[in-house]
Design a protein around this motif. Structure first.
Motif, PDB file in Angstrom:
ATOM      1  N   UNK A 216      26.259  28.493  24.558  1.00 24.85           N
ATOM      2  CA  UNK A 216      26.224  29.423  25.689  1.00 24.85           C
ATOM      3  C   UNK A 216      26.440  30.853  25.238  1.00 24.85           C
ATOM      4  N   UNK A 217      27.323  31.039  24.280  1.00 33.00           N
ATOM      5  CA  UNK A 217      27.762  32.368  23.863  1.00 33.00           C
ATOM      6  C   UNK A 217      27.581  32.552  22.352  1.00 33.00           C
ATOM      7  N   UNK A 218      26.385  32.899  21.902  1.00 33.67           N
ATOM      8  CA  UNK A 218      25.256  33.456  22.626  1.00 33.67           C
ATOM      9  C   UNK A 218      23.942  33.003  21.993  1.00 33.67           C
ATOM     10  N   UNK A 219      24.040  31.874  21.225  1.00 32.75           N
ATOM     11  CA  UNK A 219      22.859  31.409  20.500  1.00 32.75           C
ATOM     12  C   UNK A 219      21.815  30.796  21.430  1.00 32.75           C
ATOM     13  N   UNK A 220      22.262  30.120  22.493  1.00 32.10           N
ATOM     14  CA  UNK A 220      21.312  29.575  23.453  1.00 32.10           C
ATOM     15  C   UNK A 220      20.455  30.664  24.079  1.00 32.10           C
ATOM     16  N   UNK A 221      21.072  31.710  24.633  1.00 30.57           N
ATOM     17  CA  UNK A 221      20.285  32.819  25.171  1.00 30.57           C
ATOM     18  C   UNK A 221      19.420  33.518  24.122  1.00 30.57           C
ATOM     19  N   UNK A 222      19.892  33.567  22.873  1.00 30.58           N
ATOM     20  CA  UNK A 222      19.093  34.183  21.807  1.00 30.58           C
ATOM     21  C   UNK A 222      17.804  33.405  21.581  1.00 30.58           C
ATOM     22  N   UNK A 223      17.919  32.082  21.516  1.00 29.69           N
ATOM     23  CA  UNK A 223      16.737  31.247  21.322  1.00 29.69           C
ATOM     24  C   UNK A 223      15.835  31.309  22.549  1.00 29.69           C
ATOM     25  N   UNK A 224      16.407  31.266  23.743  1.00 25.96           N
ATOM     26  CA  UNK A 224      15.611  31.371  24.963  1.00 25.96           C
ATOM     27  C   UNK A 224      14.834  32.689  24.988  1.00 25.96           C
ATOM     28  N   UNK A 225      15.475  33.776  24.594  1.00 28.97           N
ATOM     29  CA  UNK A 225      14.818  35.082  24.581  1.00 28.97           C
ATOM     30  C   UNK A 225      13.682  35.119  23.569  1.00 28.97           C
ATOM     31  N   UNK A 226      13.904  34.529  22.415  1.00 27.19           N
ATOM     32  CA  UNK A 226      12.886  34.526  21.373  1.00 27.19           C
ATOM     33  C   UNK A 226      11.638  33.753  21.813  1.00 27.19           C
ATOM     34  N   UNK A 227      11.840  32.594  22.414  1.00 24.03           N
ATOM     35  CA  UNK A 227      10.691  31.816  22.884  1.00 24.03           C
ATOM     36  C   UNK A 227      10.079  32.421  24.148  1.00 24.03           C
ATOM     37  N   UNK A 228      10.864  33.166  24.907  1.00 26.05           N
ATOM     38  CA  UNK A 228      10.304  33.899  26.036  1.00 26.05           C
ATOM     39  C   UNK A 228       9.330  34.965  25.538  1.00 26.05           C
ATOM     40  N   UNK A 229       9.720  35.660  24.488  1.00 19.18           N
ATOM     41  CA  UNK A 229       8.836  36.678  23.907  1.00 19.18           C
ATOM     42  C   UNK A 229       7.586  36.027  23.316  1.00 19.18           C
ATOM     43  N   UNK A 230       7.757  34.868  22.703  1.00 19.47           N
ATOM     44  CA  UNK A 230       6.611  34.129  22.170  1.00 19.47           C
ATOM     45  C   UNK A 230       5.643  33.756  23.298  1.00 19.47           C
ATOM     46  N   UNK A 231       6.184  33.376  24.443  1.00 19.32           N
ATOM     47  CA  UNK A 231       5.330  33.016  25.578  1.00 19.32           C
ATOM     48  C   UNK A 231       4.493  34.210  26.037  1.00 19.32           C
ATOM     49  N   UNK A 232       5.083  35.403  26.047  1.00 13.70           N
ATOM     50  CA  UNK A 232       4.324  36.600  26.404  1.00 13.70           C
ATOM     51  C   UNK A 232       3.192  36.836  25.418  1.00 13.70           C
ATOM     52  N   UNK A 233       3.502  36.658  24.148  1.00  9.46           N
ATOM     53  CA  UNK A 233       2.487  36.845  23.096  1.00  9.46           C
ATOM     54  C   UNK A 233       1.381  35.802  23.229  1.00  9.46           C
ATOM     55  N   UNK A 234       1.760  34.552  23.454  1.00  8.93           N
ATOM     56  CA  UNK A 234       0.775  33.470  23.507  1.00  8.93           C
ATOM     57  C   UNK A 234      -0.130  33.562  24.735  1.00  8.93           C
ATOM     58  N   UNK A 235       0.382  34.100  25.834  1.00  7.21           N
ATOM     59  CA  UNK A 235      -0.431  34.230  27.052  1.00  7.21           C
ATOM     60  C   UNK A 235      -1.234  35.517  27.067  1.00  7.21           C
ATOM     61  N   UNK A 236      -0.906  36.446  26.179  1.00  5.96           N
ATOM     62  CA  UNK A 236      -1.670  37.680  26.074  1.00  5.96           C
ATOM     63  C   UNK A 236      -1.449  38.656  27.210  1.00  5.96           C
ATOM     64  N   UNK A 237      -0.305  38.567  27.889  1.00  8.32           N
ATOM     65  CA  UNK A 237       0.001  39.527  28.955  1.00  8.32           C
ATOM     66  C   UNK A 237       0.112  40.932  28.363  1.00  8.32           C
ATOM     67  N   UNK A 238      -0.621  41.886  28.947  1.00  6.64           N
ATOM     68  CA  UNK A 238      -0.641  43.231  28.401  1.00  6.64           C
ATOM     69  C   UNK A 238       0.647  43.980  28.742  1.00  6.64           C
TER      70      UNK A 238
END
Length: 480
Positions: A126-148
């Motif tokens: 919870x404090x704070x590796x889970x949110x770090x990984x969630x944020x990293x894969x969230x950014x990957x999702x933006x990249x993979x979907x190609x949102x400008x």
């Protein structure tokens, strides 16, 4: 920043689909990161100012980010970042990879990353590796979907959040200052204000006890000022004919008190080792924990202590702290309507035959000044013959509810959860106060138990996935 959500339902569905496909990778990435013992230690050469464990965790995380196609940078081992997008402005997501010591008896080993009953157990989940990984894969999702995006998104991985924030000081001195951002290191919905954080170190040197009575030879409790200690251990010397009576007082101390246990071991003819067990917790949430150190201080002060400086030291904290975690006894019982009452945690004490040190963590209201806390403590310490060796301060954070950043995050939170996006205040201190226009945003959902700094810390897999969706949506909204 335009005050709108992602264009159309299609983009939101695409984001969620990409994140769902990464489910196994997200889980395994958190398990792998938890296995790094990223506890602060002495410097270990270039690139490891906070010890090898933290340096390894940072290098591992940056390597993962690089494998996703992000630009990465390691800033001398103090911090690092992963970046995606283009533009002049930077939207920051501020996370940290260092953790506090495990402490207590865990159901599963704290650095194994065990998955059980839909939960990932481990220090830092919870404090704070889970949110770090969630944020990293969230950014990957933006990249993979190609949102400008019209701005760069930068996930900043700090390495000294649980201590002195030297990581952020070094990083921000070397890197561009983000224009806005959020820190997923508190709770939902949105943290509009964070109390000021003050740390005090008090000490006194001793001579031998004067006269008869119970002599507290040693007392040790706590590892970090910002952690409520779960255990306190005292070694006391008493006349042989009175030892049984003192032992009985100690054993009976826990009667009628919830979540307190006392163990007494007799050594030789005149010595007792008293161990008091409470419940660990975060210093900003004292009502959710049971401070073993303050209970031990109250217990010891109730005994017929031998005259002398060591006994005076113990009585000082019994009289000025005791069970009061709002600072009233210390003369700093401050409060305001925005952030509520001040909290005080006696987090560390080390007492021996030559002297003693104590460390106090205080979270003071956002409308108050540091001097209104420091002044009374310094005055009382001086009057009792204690030295004030440290008085550090992190100023409060306050972002008004009508701020554009908060309005955007509120819409995202409501869209992803269906819940009312209230703006709240906390006593915890996050990286949000390190840059302009930033607030804390998650990861603990309303109604959930705060597990930071506690034994058996975990994050459910479903919450981990929900965090990834929320943070992907939030990043997109702030960077369009």
């Amino acid at each position: 920043m335009k005050n709108r959500l992602i264009k159309g339902e299609r983009e939101k569905v695409e984001l969620r689909n990409v994140i769902a496909k990464d489910r196994d990778a997200i889980i395994s990435s958190l398990v792998n990161l938890v296995r790094f013992r990223s506890l602060k230690a002495s410097p270990d050469g270039p690139g490891a100012p906070f010890g090898r464990g933290i340096a390894d965790a940072l290098e591992h995380t940056l390597a993962l980010a690089k494998s996703m196609g992000f630009q990465t940078r390691n800033v001398d081992g103090y911090a690092g970042h992963a970046e995606y997008g283009a533009g002049k402005d930077i939207v920051a997501v501020l996370v940290h990879l260092d953790v506090v010591p495990a402490g207590g008896e865990w159901t599963f080993a704290p650095f194994d990353g065990v998955i059980s009953d839909g939960k990932i157990y481990g220090r830092g989940t919870e404090d704070n590796k889970g949110p770090a990984i969630a944020s990293l894969y969230a950014l990957k999702a933006l990249k993979d979907t190609g949102i400008k995006l019209s701005k760069r998104i930068r996930i900043i991985f700090g390495c000294d959040e649980e201590s002195g924030w030297d990581c952020m000081k070094h990083y921000l001195a070397a890197e561009e200052l983000p224009s806005c951002g959020f820190a997923p290191d508190a709770m939902f919905p949105i943290i509009g204000s964070e109390k000021g954080i003050a740390h005090f170190d008090l000490s006194r040197k001793f001579g031998p006890p004067q006269g008869g009575g119970v002599w507290v030879k040693e007392l040790r409790s706590g590892d970090r000022t910002n952690v409520i200690p779960a255990t306190a251990v005292a070694t006391v010397v008493v006349l042989p004919e009175k030892r049984a009576a003192v032992a009985e007082v100690a054993r009976r101390f826990a009667q009628g008190k919830e979540k307190i246990n006392v163990d007494v071991v007799e050594h030789g003819l005149d010595t007792l080792e008293i161990t008091l067990h409470g419940v660990a917790g975060h210093a900003s949430l004292p009502h959710l924990a049971v401070n073993a150190l303050t209970h031990m201080i109250v217990l010891l002060s109730s005994l017929d202590l031998a005259p002398g400086a060591s006994s005076d030291f113990i009585r000082f904290f019994a009289e000025n702290v005791g069970y009061d975690y709002h600072g009233t006894l210390m003369g700093v019982g401050l409060a305001d309507e925005v952030s509520g009452k001040l909290t005080l945690n006696l987090g560390v004490m080390d007492l021996n035959e030559k002297g003693a040190t104590a460390q106090i963590d205080i979270r003071y209201p956002v409308t108050c000044k540091f001097e209104s806390v420091r002044g009374p403590i310094a005055e009382r310490a001086a009057a009792a013959g204690l030295a004030l060796d440290r008085a550090d301060d992190k100023e409060p954070l306050y972002v008004p509810s009508d701020h554009e950043l908060i309005q955007k995050l509120a819409k995202v939170y409501n869209a992803e959860t269906g819940l009312k996006p209230e703006v709240i205040s906390i006593g915890g201190g996050t990286y949000a106060r390190a840059i302009p226009n930033a607030v804390a945003f998650g990861p603990v959902f309303p109604g959930q138990v705060e597990l930071a700094h506690q034994k058996d810390e975990y994050m459910t897999i479903e919450d981990l996935m929900m965090l990834t969706r929320i943070y992907a949506h939030a990043m997109a909204e702030l960077a369009v």
